[in-house]
Design a protein around this motif. Structure first.
Motif, short mmCIF file in Angstrom:
data_model
loop_
_atom_site.label_atom_id
_atom_site.label_comp_id
_atom_site.label_asym_id
_atom_site.label_seq_id
_atom_site.Cartn_x
_atom_site.Cartn_y
_atom_site.Cartn_z
N ARG A 44 27.98 32.87 -2.11
CA ARG A 44 26.61 32.72 -1.89
C ARG A 44 26.20 34.23 -1.21
O ARG A 44 25.24 34.76 -1.23
N MET B 1 24.36 38.26 -1.85
CA MET B 1 22.99 38.48 -1.07
C MET B 1 22.85 39.94 -1.05
O MET B 1 23.50 40.89 -0.40
N ARG C 238 32.28 28.65 -2.65
CA ARG C 238 31.00 28.80 -3.06
C ARG C 238 29.92 29.36 -1.85
O ARG C 238 29.13 30.15 -2.48
N LEU C 239 30.28 29.10 -0.67
CA LEU C 239 29.50 29.83 0.48
C LEU C 239 29.82 31.08 0.40
O LEU C 239 28.90 31.88 0.50
#
Length: 717
Positions: free
Chosen positions: A175, A179, A171-172
Motif C-alpha cells: 500500500r 502511493m 499488504r501494508l
C-alpha cells in the motif's frame, strides 16, 4: 493439542518450558494460552492473576499478563506489569518488546524504537511472537509520524520474518509502495554495501553487520560509527551507516552519512546524486523554503452592493463551493466565495495565447454583517514577490466598498517551490483540450527552465539553482536538487524532460542506459526511465515491469508498459489489459488517456472480447472533460450491450457517484441542474456558468452551465 513442554518458554529467556520458570505449571499455562488463542482474554487475564497470586510473579506469567492487558486496552495495568517485568529482567527481549508495543500505543515513538532495538540486540535464537509484533507496531507508528523510510525498513524486516504466516506486513508495504505522493527515493529498497576484500577493518565490520542482519540496527550503527572514526571515507561503512540510521528514524545522522558518501572519490555520479538528494530530503535541520499563506481581511461598508459588483464583473469568477460547508463555531459561513482575476475572461479560447489567459490573483470570501462585527472580505493569497500588487489589485477593484486598513492573519506555510511553479488559470469555456495541452506545455517549460533556476532557496544556502550550478564544486548538489524537483513532478504525473533543465544549467544529462551493462533487479528506481528498453530480453523487460508496477514508478510505467504492449512475444506471458490500464491511469493528460483507451478497445476488438472495461475507463475521462454528449453515448452503450456483464453495473454506478451524478444509493442527487453539470468536472464549474478554476494538472477546461444537465443517468427517468 496440549502445550509441549519442549516449546520455548513465554518469558523470553530462550529456554524450553521444561527447563524454565514455568516448568511446574504446564497445565495451567496451557489453559491460559488456549484462552488467549480463543480470544477469551478476560478469562485468560483472570487465570493469570490467580496463578501469580498462587505461584508468584514468574516471568512467563508477567509476559502473558502484559500481553493480554495490552490487547484489552488496559494500558495503566500493562504499564505496571511491564515495569515489574523489566525490573526483574532488564535485558529480557520479550519485556522490552512489550514495552515497545506499549510505547507505540501511546505514540511515544522514540521510546518504542529504543525498546525494540534493545529487544532485538538481546534476542538470541528463535524470535518470540511479541518481538515480531513489536516490529510491526513500531513500523506502523513510524508511518503515522510520516517517516516512510524508517517505516518501510521495519515492515521489510517483518516481511522477511513472516514468510507465509502473516500477510499483513506485505499488504501494508504494498500500500505504501502504491502511493504516488511518496517520492521514489523513499520507496527504494536499499541494500547493505559489501566491504572490499582484505580491508584492515574487515573483522569489526563483519561483527557490526551481523548485528544489522538480526535487526539490531542501533547497535550495528554504533559499531560502524566507531569504525568510521578510525577509518574515515570508506564507502561501505558510510553507506551502511546511512541506511541503518534512516531505518531507526535518525534522520540527521542518515543525512550526514549520505552526504559524506556522495562526496567520496570514485562514487559513480548517479549514485552520488541520489545520495545527496536523500541527504537533502532527510535533513531535519535544513531551513525549509516556505511562504506564508495569508488571509487579508478588509472591512466592507455595503455587502449587498459589493456582491452586485462581484456577480457582474468579468474579472471575477465564482468559486464552486457550498459556503454553508465552511461554517464553524466561531461564526456563520461566508455568503459567497469568488476568485479575483488579473484580466477579464476572453470570449473564446480557440486561438488563445498564454498572455491572454486570466490568472487567479487570490480567493475572496464575502461575509455579511454580524451582531458584533461588520461585513468583510477575507482575501486569501500567498506572501510571495507579487503579494503587495495582488493586495493592491483588490483594493482598487473594490475600493469604494471597503474602509480602513486591512488586517492580516497567517493561515500556514506553503512550499516556496510548489507555489512558484504552480499557476491557476480561468480558461474560456470553449478552450479545446488540444489548446489547453499546448498552453500547459509552454507554461511548464517556462516555469522549469526560467522560474525555478532563478529562485533563491534556503536549501541551497540562499543561492539560486543557476548560481549553484555555475560552481563545479557544487555539481552533485545541483543535480540532486534537480532530481528532487523531477521526483516531485512525477508525483503530479506532469510531462517534462528534465534533461532540458540540466542542459539549460550546463550540467551533465542522464544518458541512455544499455541494459547489457546493468542488473535490472538492483538498478535504482530513478534510473530505470533511462534504460533502453527495446534492447531488453522479454525476461529482463518483465523483471523491470514488475518492479516499477510494485513501486508505482509512474514515468517508468509509461515507458515499460508501452514496450510490453509492442511485443507480440509476450501475448501469452503477461496480462496486457493490465498494461493498458496502467497507461490510462498514469497518463500525463486526458488526451493521452483517451489515446490509450482507444488502443485498448482496438486490441479487445481484435480478440473478440468485451470492451466494457475500456468504456468505463473512457467514461471517467469524458466526464472529467465535461463532454456530456460523449459520456451519454458511453452510458447508453453500456446499458444496451454490457449491463449484464459482471462488474459493469457496479463500475458504472461507482463512476457516476464519484462525479456526484448519483447518490450512493443510486438516486439522482438533490442539487440544482447547474451543480450537477459542474459535478462532471474534476475542477467543477460554478452556478454562474463561468467561473471554473483550472490548474496545470487538472484534466479539463471549464464547461458552460445550462439550465438542465445534458447527461442522463440511471434513475432520472
Amino acid at each position: 493439542m496440549a502445550l509441549d513442554p519442549y516449546q520455548l518458554c513465554p518469558c523470553g529467556s530462550g529456554k524450553k518450558i521444561k527447563f524454565c520458570c514455568s516448568k511446574d505449571i504446564v497445565p495451567e499455562l496451557d489453559k491460559v494460552i488456549r484462552a488467549v488463542q480463543g480470544e477469551q482474554r478476560v478469562s485468560a487475564l483472570s487465570s493469570v492473576a490467580k496463578l501469580i497470586e498462587e505461584k508468584g510473579p514468574r516471568l512467563a506469567l508477567l509476559a502473558l499478563r502484559a500481553d493480554v492487558e495490552l490487547a484489552l486496552g488496559q494500558l495503566e495495568q500493562a504499564d505496571k506489569t511491564i515495569d515489574e517485568f523489566l525490573a526483574a529482567s532488564p535485558d529480557n527481549p520479550v519485556a522490552l518488546a512489550l514495552s515497545a508495543i506499549h510505547a507505540g500505543g501511546k505514540n511515544d515513538l522514540e521510546s518504542a524504537i529504543e525498546d525494540l532495538q534493545q529487544s532485538l540486540e538481546h534476542l538470541g535464537g528463535v524470535m518470540p511472537p511479541s518481538v515480531y509484533s513489536a516490529i510491526g507496531v513500531v513500523g506502523q507508528t513510524l508511518l503515522a509520524h510520516g517517516d516512510v523510510l524508517a517505516a518501510r525498513g521495519h515492515l521489510l524486516m517483518q516481511v522477511g520474518l513472516a514468510g507465509e504466516r502473516d500477510e499483513n506486513p506485505i499488504r501494508l508495504l504494498m500500500r505504501i509502495n502504491m502511493m504516488p505522493e511518496i517520492p521514489l527515493l523513499l520507496k527504494q529498497d536499499y541494500h547493505y554495501a559489501e566491504r572490499p576484500e582484505g580491508a584492515e577493518w574487515a573483522e569489526a565490520f563483519d561483527i557490526a553487520m551481523q548485528q544489522a542482519r538480526k535487526g539490531a540496527w542501533v547497535a550495528a550503527c554504533e559499531k560502524l560509527d566507531d569504525l568510521e572514526e578510525q577509518f574515515p571515507d570508506q564507502g561501505a561503512i558510510l553507506k551502511n551507516i546511512a541506511i541503518l540510521s534512516g531505518w531507526v528514524g535518525q534522520r540527521d545522522e542518515a543525512s550526514i552519512a549520505w552526504r559524506k558518501y556522495s562526496r567520496l572519490e570514485g562514487i559513480p555520479l548517479d549514485d552520488a546524486v541520489e545520495a545527496e538528494a536523500l541527504a537533502q530530503m532527510l535533513d531535519p535541520n535544513a531551513e525549509r523554503d516556505e511562504l506564508d499563506s495569508v488571509a487579508v481581511i478588509y472591512t466592507v461598508t455595503d455587502v449587498e452592493k459589493l456582491m452586485e459588483l462581484l456577480l457582474s464583473n468579468s474579472r471575477v469568477g465564482r468559486m464552486p463551493i457550498d459556503p454553508a460547508e465552511m461554517a464553524d463555531d466561531d461564526g456563520p459561513p461566508p455568503k459567497a466565495a469568488f476568485w479575483l482575476l488579473d484580466k477579464a475572461v476572453p470570449e473564446s479560447g480557440v486561438d488563445l495565447t498564454r498572455e491572454q489567459v486570466p490568472n487567479v490573483l487570490g480567493e475572496m470570501y464575502i461575509y455579511g454583517k454580524e451582531t458584533d462585527r461588520p461585513g468583510r472580505i477575507e482575501y486569501s493569497l500567498v506572501r510571495d514577490e507579487d503579494y503587495d500588487s495582488r493586495k493592491q489589485a483588490l483594493a482598487e477593484f473594490a475600493g469604494e466598498f471597503i474602509e480602513g486598513e486591512p488586517t492580516e492573519e497567517v493561515l500556514g506555510p506553503v512550499p516556496k517551490v510548489s507555489a512558484g511553479l504552480t499557476w491557476r488559470w480561468r480558461l474560456p469555456d470553449d478552450t479545446p483540450a488540444e489548446k489547453r495541452t499546448e498552453l500547459v506545455s509552454e507554461q511548464r517549460r517556462e516555469s522549469m527552465l526560467q522560474r525555478w533556476p532563478a529562485m533563491e532557496l534556503k536549501t541551497l544556502n540562499g543561492k539560486t539553482p543557476r548560481e549553484l550550478a555555475a560552481d563545479p564544486a557544487n555539481q552533485v548538489r545541483s543535480l540532486a536538487a534537480i532530481l528532487l524537483l523531477e521526483l516531485s513532478n512525477e508525483q503530479n504525473s506532469a510531462d517534462f524532460d528534465f534533461n532540458e533543465l540540466r542542459r539549460e544549467l550546463e550540467l551533465p544529462t542522464c544518458d541512455p542506459i544499455d541494459p547489457a551493462h546493468v542488473d535490472a533487479m538492483t538498478l535504482s528506481l530513478v534510473q530505470i526511465p533511462f534504460v533502453e528498453v527495446e534492447k531488453l530480453s522479454d525476461e529482463g523487460l518483465l523483471t523491470l515491469y514488475r518492479r516499477v508496477v510494485l513501486k508505482y514508478a509512474v514515468t517508468s510505467i509509461r515507458i515499460i508498459a508501452e514496450e510490453v504492449l509492442r511485443r507480440d512475444s509476450l501475448n501469452d506471458t503477461v496480462d496486457k489489459n493490465e498494461a493498458y490500464d496502467l497507461l490510462i491511469r498514469t497518463a500525463t493528460d486526458s488526451e493521452d488517456a483517451l489515446r490509450h483507451v482507444e488502443d485498448a478497445k482496438q486490441a479487445t476488438s481484435e480478440r473478440a472480447e468485451s470492451s466494457a472495461r475500456w468504456l468505463l475507463a473512457e467514461l471517467s475521462v469524458r466526464l472529467s472533460r465535461y463532454e456530456a454528449e460523449q459520456a451519454q453515448a458511453i452510458i447508453q452503450t453500456l446499458q444496451l450491450h454490457h449491463r449484464d456483464e459482471p462488474g459493469v453495473a457496479q463500475g458504472l454506478y461507482e463512476i457516476l457517484a464519484s462525479f456526484g451524478l448519483i447518490t450512493p444509493d443510486g438516486t439522482p442527487p438533490a442539487m440544482p441542474a447547474a451543480a450537477a453539470q459542474a459535478a462532471v468536472a474534476a475542477q467543477p464549474a460554478a452556478a454562474d456558468g463561468g467561473s471554473a478554476l483550472w490548474t496545470p494538472d487538472s484534466p479539463s477546461e471549464s464547461a458552460p452551465t445550462e439550465q438542465k444537465s445534458k447527461l442522463w443517468v440511471p434513475g432520472m427517468d
